[in-house]
Design an enzyme around this catalytic site. Structure first.
Site, PDB file in Angstrom:
ATOM      1  N   ASP A 109       0.451  -1.633 -10.711  1.00 58.03           N
ATOM      2  CA  ASP A 109       1.807  -1.943 -10.233  1.00 58.03           C
ATOM      3  C   ASP A 109       1.880  -3.475 -10.233  1.00 58.03           C
ATOM      4  OD1 ASP A 109       4.333  -1.388  -9.167  1.00 58.03           O
ATOM      5  OD2 ASP A 109       3.611  -1.536  -7.104  1.00 58.03           O
ATOM      6  N   GLY A 115       0.746  -1.242   0.000  1.00 59.94           N
ATOM      7  CA  GLY A 115       0.000   0.000   0.000  1.00 59.94           C
ATOM      8  C   GLY A 115       0.783   1.303   0.000  1.00 59.94           C
ATOM      9  N   GLY A 116       2.103   1.221  -0.178  1.00 63.62           N
ATOM     10  CA  GLY A 116       2.907   2.459  -0.164  1.00 63.62           C
ATOM     11  C   GLY A 116       2.450   3.449  -1.223  1.00 63.62           C
ATOM     12  N   LYS A 117       2.176   2.942  -2.420  1.00 57.16           N
ATOM     13  CA  LYS A 117       1.780   3.862  -3.501  1.00 57.16           C
ATOM     14  C   LYS A 117       0.331   4.323  -3.285  1.00 57.16           C
ATOM     15  CE  LYS A 117       4.959   1.622  -6.729  1.00 57.16           C
ATOM     16  NZ  LYS A 117       5.164   0.343  -6.009  1.00 57.16           N
ATOM     17  N   ASP A 149      -6.302  -6.107  -4.118  1.00 48.65           N
ATOM     18  CA  ASP A 149      -5.195  -7.073  -4.198  1.00 48.65           C
ATOM     19  C   ASP A 149      -5.766  -8.479  -4.080  1.00 48.65           C
ATOM     20  OD1 ASP A 149      -1.913  -6.661  -3.935  1.00 48.65           O
ATOM     21  OD2 ASP A 149      -2.631  -8.663  -3.371  1.00 48.65           O
ATOM     22  N   ASP A 185      -9.460 -10.598  -8.687  1.00 45.93           N
ATOM     23  CA  ASP A 185      -8.418 -10.751  -9.692  1.00 45.93           C
ATOM     24  C   ASP A 185      -8.542  -9.506 -10.572  1.00 45.93           C
ATOM     25  OD1 ASP A 185      -6.961 -11.273 -11.970  1.00 45.93           O
ATOM     26  OD2 ASP A 185      -7.380 -13.407 -11.915  1.00 45.93           O
ATOM     27  N   CYS A 233       8.780  -3.713 -10.837  1.00 45.48           N
ATOM     28  CA  CYS A 233      10.138  -3.554 -10.288  1.00 45.48           C
ATOM     29  C   CYS A 233      11.066  -4.564 -10.965  1.00 45.48           C
ATOM     30  CB  CYS A 233      10.148  -3.691  -8.768  1.00 45.48           C
ATOM     31  SG  CYS A 233       9.578  -5.291  -8.180  1.00 45.48           S
TER      32      CYS A 233
HETATM   33  N1  SAM Z   1       1.556  -1.505  -5.284  1.00 46.01           N
HETATM   34  C1  SAM Z   1       2.078  -2.180  -4.114  1.00 46.01           C
HETATM   35  C2  SAM Z   1       2.787  -1.163  -3.226  1.00 46.01           C
HETATM   36  O1  SAM Z   1       3.279  -0.152  -3.744  1.00 46.01           O
HETATM   37  O2  SAM Z   1       2.842  -1.356  -2.016  1.00 46.01           O
HETATM   38  C3  SAM Z   1       2.958  -3.354  -4.494  1.00 46.01           C
HETATM   39  C4  SAM Z   1       2.254  -4.349  -5.407  1.00 46.01           C
HETATM   40  S1  SAM Z   1       3.165  -5.808  -5.762  1.00 46.01           S
HETATM   41  C5  SAM Z   1       4.314  -5.265  -6.925  1.00 46.01           C
HETATM   42  C6  SAM Z   1       2.051  -6.729  -6.743  1.00 46.01           C
HETATM   43  C7  SAM Z   1       0.796  -7.181  -6.023  1.00 46.01           C
HETATM   44  O3  SAM Z   1      -0.073  -7.761  -6.989  1.00 46.01           O
HETATM   45  C8  SAM Z   1       0.991  -8.250  -4.956  1.00 46.01           C
HETATM   46  O4  SAM Z   1       0.557  -7.736  -3.722  1.00 46.01           O
HETATM   47  C9  SAM Z   1       0.090  -9.409  -5.400  1.00 46.01           C
HETATM   48  O5  SAM Z   1      -0.598 -10.024  -4.340  1.00 46.01           O
HETATM   49  C10 SAM Z   1      -0.883  -8.712  -6.329  1.00 46.01           C
HETATM   50  N2  SAM Z   1      -1.488  -9.549  -7.408  1.00 46.01           N
HETATM   51  C11 SAM Z   1      -0.934 -10.576  -8.084  1.00 46.01           C
HETATM   52  N3  SAM Z   1      -1.774 -11.022  -9.040  1.00 46.01           N
HETATM   53  C12 SAM Z   1      -2.880 -10.240  -8.988  1.00 46.01           C
HETATM   54  C13 SAM Z   1      -4.102 -10.199  -9.727  1.00 46.01           C
HETATM   55  N4  SAM Z   1      -4.347 -11.049 -10.723  1.00 46.01           N
HETATM   56  N5  SAM Z   1      -5.037  -9.272  -9.375  1.00 46.01           N
HETATM   57  C14 SAM Z   1      -4.805  -8.411  -8.356  1.00 46.01           C
HETATM   58  N6  SAM Z   1      -3.668  -8.407  -7.619  1.00 46.01           N
HETATM   59  C15 SAM Z   1      -2.713  -9.302  -7.927  1.00 46.01           C
END
Ligand code: SAM
Length: 296
Positions: free
Chosen positions: A183, A114-116, A134, A165, A236
């Site tokens: 992200d 959740g930082g962003k 998420d 999803d 990333c």
């Molecule tokens: N944006 C977040 C932050 O800044 O704190 C970091 C997100 S991280 C890169 C990617 C996230 O995508 C993970 O928390 C993962 O659980 C979620 N994720 C993976 N597949 C997904 C999907 N199909 N739909 C929604 N979320 C998904």
């Protein structure tokens, strides 16, 4: 450390050529982070004032650069909210690139932890709403806790945490959001280099598989954003297959229905075909790639 004969090392040696040894060396070092001040908690409440001794840079107002070797923890302000959130500086730039305006309906499609989201919630402090989504239940719990710890109750009423999803937003909520941050889940090569099991599992096919999931999420974001609305796609990953190639595929498929918006080149950023990337050998932080896409 990873051996120079490992398929991971060899793959990125091919992608980055002479740059790779330096980039690899920077990736295995610890990350540069900033302590970002929580603007939803009045500034006069900023605790301990310890942050003010850390350097600030004009390009990231409200962020204190944590010197290497320092370990600082957030503290509660007088209003019981936490005073700072520690994150990668490039993540702040990515969230700002979405250019959220007061009154917007925003989707953070892959939001946890959740930082962003916090950066975007600050832009909605007066009006508008945000859906922080998420898929992972565990990560969603962390996201809810972050929102409780940083966002005042009066603003929290306009912050919704959902667990879909992300792909579902395309068909179920078409033309619904002014701004979408995607992200995306990605290879996260910095993490792979810290983790022997992840190195053993790595193969170029995993990257290809992720790139196809990322494209499905981006295509859903394209459907879910309103005409004239904006998507920021970010990862990333250092892999072009998960970055420019995903965006290029959208541009090719949707043709005149999308256009790229020139991404602001923050200090340390490097332009790519479709966006900007921050790489740690050049920027001192990252990796983080992002592209700004508008639905026309
Ligand atoms: N944006 C977040 C932050 O800044 O704190 C970091 C997100 S991280 C890169 C990617 C996230 O995508 C993970 O928390 C993962 O659980 C979620 N994720 C993976 N597949 C997904 C999907 N199909 N739909 C929604 N979320 C998904």
């Amino acid at each position: 450390m990873i051996s120079e004969s490992h398929p991971f090392y060899k793959h990125f040696e091919k992608v980055y050529g002479a740059r790779w040894p330096g980039l690899y060396a920077a990736l295995v070092q610890s990350e540069q982070q900033v302590a970002r001040q929580n603007k939803l908690s009045p500034v006069e409440n900023l605790s301990a004032k310890k942050w003010s001794s850390f350097p600030q840079k004009p390009e990231l107002p409200g962020c204190f650069w944590i010197p290497s070797g320092e370990h600082s923890q957030p503290e509660r302000n007088a209003d019981e909210l936490l005073d700072i959130y520690i994150m990668d500086p490039a993540s702040v730039m990515v969230a700002r690139a979405l250019d959220v305006q007061s009154g917007d309906r925003v989707l953070d499609m892959c939001a946890a932890p959740g930082g962003k989201s916090l950066v975007m919630i600050e832009s909605l402090a007066e009006d508008g709403e945000i859906f922080c989504n998420d898929l992972s239940p565990e990560r969603r719990e962390r996201l809810k806790k972050v929102i409780q710890q940083y966002v005042p109750r009066s603003v929290r009423d306009r912050v919704w945490v959902t667990g879909k999803d992300g792909v579902q937003f395309g068909l179920k909520e078409p033309d619904s959001f002014d701004r979408i941050l995607l992200d995306a889940p990605c290879s996260g090569e910095r993490h792979i280099l810290e983790n022997k099991a992840a190195q053993d599992e790595w193969s170029p096919r995993r990257t290809e598989h992720l790139a196809s999931r990322q494209y499905s999420l981006l295509a859903a974001a394209f459907l879910a954003v309103k005409s004239g609305g904006r998507i920021v796609y970010s990862t990333c990953s250092i892999s072009p297959a998960e970055n420019d190639e995903v965006v290029r595929k959208l541009l090719k498929k949707k043709k005149d229905a999308v256009r790229l918006v020139e991404a602001p080149l923050g200090v340390g950023g490097e332009r790519t075909e479709c966006g900007v990337i921050y790489l740690p050998d050049h920027a001192g932080f990252g990796p983080l790639y992002f592209s700004i896409i508008e639905k026309t």
